[in-house]
Enzyme design. Structure first.
Site, PDB file in Angstrom:
ATOM      1  N   ASN A   1      28.065  39.470  -8.380  1.00 56.63           N
ATOM      2  CA  ASN A   1      28.090  38.626  -9.557  1.00 56.63           C
ATOM      3  C   ASN A   1      29.049  37.508  -9.719  1.00 56.63           C
ATOM      4  O   ASN A   1      28.785  36.561 -10.119  1.00 56.63           O
ATOM      5  CB  ASN A   1      27.975  39.667 -10.902  1.00 56.63           C
ATOM      6  CG  ASN A   1      29.372  40.538 -10.824  1.00 56.63           C
ATOM      7  OD1 ASN A   1      29.827  40.815  -9.685  1.00 56.63           O
ATOM      8  ND2 ASN A   1      29.585  40.960 -11.996  1.00 56.63           N
TER       9      ASN A   1
ATOM     10  N   GLU B   1      37.095  49.043 -10.061  1.00 56.67           N
ATOM     11  CA  GLU B   1      36.641  48.168 -11.107  1.00 56.67           C
ATOM     12  C   GLU B   1      34.996  48.423 -11.243  1.00 56.67           C
ATOM     13  O   GLU B   1      34.419  47.944 -10.524  1.00 56.67           O
ATOM     14  CB  GLU B   1      37.126  46.660 -10.912  1.00 56.67           C
ATOM     15  CG  GLU B   1      37.273  46.058 -12.306  1.00 56.67           C
ATOM     16  CD  GLU B   1      35.923  45.385 -12.525  1.00 56.67           C
ATOM     17  OE1 GLU B   1      35.008  45.719 -13.055  1.00 56.67           O
ATOM     18  OE2 GLU B   1      35.732  44.079 -11.996  1.00 56.67           O
TER      19      GLU B   1
ATOM     20  N   CYS C   1      30.851  42.127 -15.588  1.00 55.12           N
ATOM     21  CA  CYS C   1      31.141  43.799 -16.128  1.00 55.12           C
ATOM     22  C   CYS C   1      31.767  43.803 -17.533  1.00 55.12           C
ATOM     23  O   CYS C   1      31.602  44.937 -18.182  1.00 55.12           O
ATOM     24  CB  CYS C   1      32.009  44.176 -15.159  1.00 55.12           C
ATOM     25  SG  CYS C   1      33.382  43.141 -14.749  1.00 55.12           S
TER      26      CYS C   1
ATOM     27  N   GLU D   1      43.694  44.505 -11.455  1.00 59.18           N
ATOM     28  CA  GLU D   1      43.783  43.388 -10.606  1.00 59.18           C
ATOM     29  C   GLU D   1      44.042  41.988 -11.418  1.00 59.18           C
ATOM     30  O   GLU D   1      43.770  42.057 -12.964  1.00 59.18           O
ATOM     31  CB  GLU D   1      42.265  43.225 -10.216  1.00 59.18           C
ATOM     32  CG  GLU D   1      41.639  44.369  -9.133  1.00 59.18           C
ATOM     33  CD  GLU D   1      40.552  43.733  -8.381  1.00 59.18           C
ATOM     34  OE1 GLU D   1      39.460  43.455  -9.300  1.00 59.18           O
ATOM     35  OE2 GLU D   1      40.740  43.714  -7.267  1.00 59.18           O
TER      36      GLU D   1
END
Ligand code: NAD
Length: 478
Positions: free
Chosen positions: A154, A252, A285, A459
């Site tokens: 994505n 994640e 997300c 991150e």
């Protein structure tokens, strides 16, 4: 104008490998379903070579000073920016997103390299006052070792960039396995690193059978850290593999972001919501999905959101007036259709969109669902696509209970002009990131990560560097 899609390759020990007698798999253009190229799939021998070169290069790279590592990472950022338009075309071809978004993403990827170039120079340890005269209690931060980094389709530039930039800045080497569906964007980043002077083996890039590659790399004693971005299901599997080797890991995973719109929300909440929902066709997300709107504003919010969503122009991401591209693959298209038909069958109302557009490629109309019963799947399953739901609430506690109802905890948002309400929301919501009156929650300098089933570790920011460092304590006596 026709655009050329480059031949994808593997990148192992500084060598670009275009195929040979390896198995090949197709890379597909989601806007029309056509085959763009055939990509070589890594063999077991390729992975062994990547692992060996990663280990060998680590012995060198960890001793390159942070100051000199920074020069290469800064140069990489510069090259990525120079090549932005070309990289963005490769991205739109293989992933489908609108080209203007792809260009912004390439810039954001460059930003990660620039920011971590500097942050790598700040991997500070500390001196602790000793208990014995003349002694020194020293804490050092050291690179954890070779990293296996798995990133999804994505965000084909930012997702690998935030892992690779931080790992390399910390002094680690990295074997990246970006998504097989979007190889060329990640390869363009590897090309920029190689052209900036990165020694062979510090970064390897492999594609192929995802299950075989992840098992081989994570089980190898050479790999000391695992980082994965993707679905919760695969994340659990990766966590099991890493646990067997007691390896440091960051995950994640999915989300299902709630957006609480209070009665005192600024009217621009709708415009911001539309822009954020259609971004990357909702395949984000942290995409806002569950709009929970206070009763005085509910009707007007649902109507305006639907009206604006309905007017979005969907099409080829390379056409200048397209506002939203296709979803990235047939799996997403199928999921959108399943979730909408489930909602319809259970009595929900399709207030905008709700259907596939055309029969070529994977275009789906941006969709708003209202009047949903509690058991509609969309209220609990992440759509990972251009669907928003709108439900009303009365009291603060009701909204928070709904926001926290799911096992996910990645991003949440709230719109209110009251500082007191904003503070209460921030204190009550279970999620790794909270946007108040804003959807802008991802930057190189800020931590990005979730809680609950959305994973662990961050991150971005200093936390993102920390993920690639270990702590060593030295008690030195006279
Ligand atoms: P998926 O679960 O098949 O794959 C997710 C990612 O993991 C892909 O990039 C894939 O290449 C990779 N993968 C799959 N099997 C793997 C394995 N055994 N080892 C290592 N990597 C593996 O899902 P999908 O159909 O590609 O995407 C749909 C779902 O994935 C979405 O519903 C969403 O929840 C999640 N997703 C999340 C993110 C994110 O940014 N957190 C990104 C992409 C996908």
């Amino acid at each position: 104008m026709t655009h050329v899609y480059n031949q994808p390759s593997l990148f192992i020990d500084g060598e670009w490998i275009e195929g040979g007698d390896r198995e090949l798999s197709a890379v597909v253009n989601p806007t029309d379903g056509s085959e763009l190229a055939r990509m070589p799939r890594a063999t077991a021998a390729d992975l062994d070579r990547a692992l060996e070169s990663s280990q060998k290069a680590y012995k060198l790279w960890r001793h390159v000073s942070a100051y000199d590592r920074a020069k290469i990472l800064r140069k990489t950022a510069e090259l990525i920016r120079e090549r932005r338009d070309d990289i963005a075309v490769q991205m739109t071809l293989e992933q489908g997103k609108v080209n203007a978004e792809a260009r912004m993403e390439v810039d954001a990827a460059a930003d990660f390299f620039e920011w971590y170039a500097e942050e790598g120079r700040r991997a500070y340890g500390r001196i602790i006052p000793p208990r014995v005269k003349g002694a020194r209690h020293i804490v050092l931060r050291e690179p954890v070792g070779p990293v296996a980094a798995f990133s999804p389709w994505n965000f084909p530039a930012v997702a690998p960039a935030r892992k690779i930039a931080a790992a390399l800045a910390a002094g680690c080497t990295c074997i990246a396995k970006p998504s097989e569906e979007t190889p060329n964007t990640a390869l363009a980043i590897a090309r920029a690193l190689a052209d900036a002077g990165l020694p062979a083996g510090v970064l390897n890039v492999v594609f192929g059978n995802a299950a075989m590659i992840s098992e081989t790399l994570i089980r190898s004693p050479i790999i000391k850290k695992v980082t994965f971005t993707g679905s919760t299901g695969i994340g659990r599997h990766i966590a099991h593999l890493a646990a067997e080797g007691v390896k440091k890991i960051s995950l994640e995973l999915g989300g299902h972001a709630p957006v609480i719109v209070f009665n005192d929300a600024n009217p621009n909440a709708v415009a911001l919501s539309v822009a954020s929902k259609i971004r990357n066709a909702g395949q984000v997300c942290v995409s806002p999905t569950r709009f929970i709107v206070q009763e005085d504003r509910y009707k007007e919010f649902a109507a305006t959101l639907s009206e604006r969503i309905e007017s979005i122009k969907v099409g080829n991401g390379l056409d200048e007036n397209t506002q939203m591209g296709p979803v990235a693959n047939d799996r997403r298209l199928q999921s959108m259709e399943d979730l909408v038909s489930d909602a319809r069958a259970k009595g929900g109302k399709v207030a905008a969109g709700g259907k596939r557009i055309g029969n070529q490629g994977y275009h789906f109309s941006p969709t708003v669902l209202t009047d949903l019963p509690a058991d509609a799947r969309i209220l609990s399953e992440e759509p990972f696509g251009p669907i928003a739901t709108v439900t009303p609430f009365r009291h603060f506690d009701e909204a928070i209970a709904e926001a926290n109802r799911l096992p996910f905890g990645l991003a949440s948002y709230a719109f209110t002009s009251s500082v007191a309400t904003a503070t209460d929301v921030a204190d009550s919501i279970e999620s790794g990131m909270i946007g108040i009156n804003s959807f802008a929650i991802s930057m190189a300098e800020t931590p990005f990560g979730g809680v609950k089933d959305s994973g662990y570790g961050s991150e971005g920011g200093p936390e993102g560097l920390d993920a690639y460092l270990t702590t060593k304590f030295i008690a030195q006596h006279p």
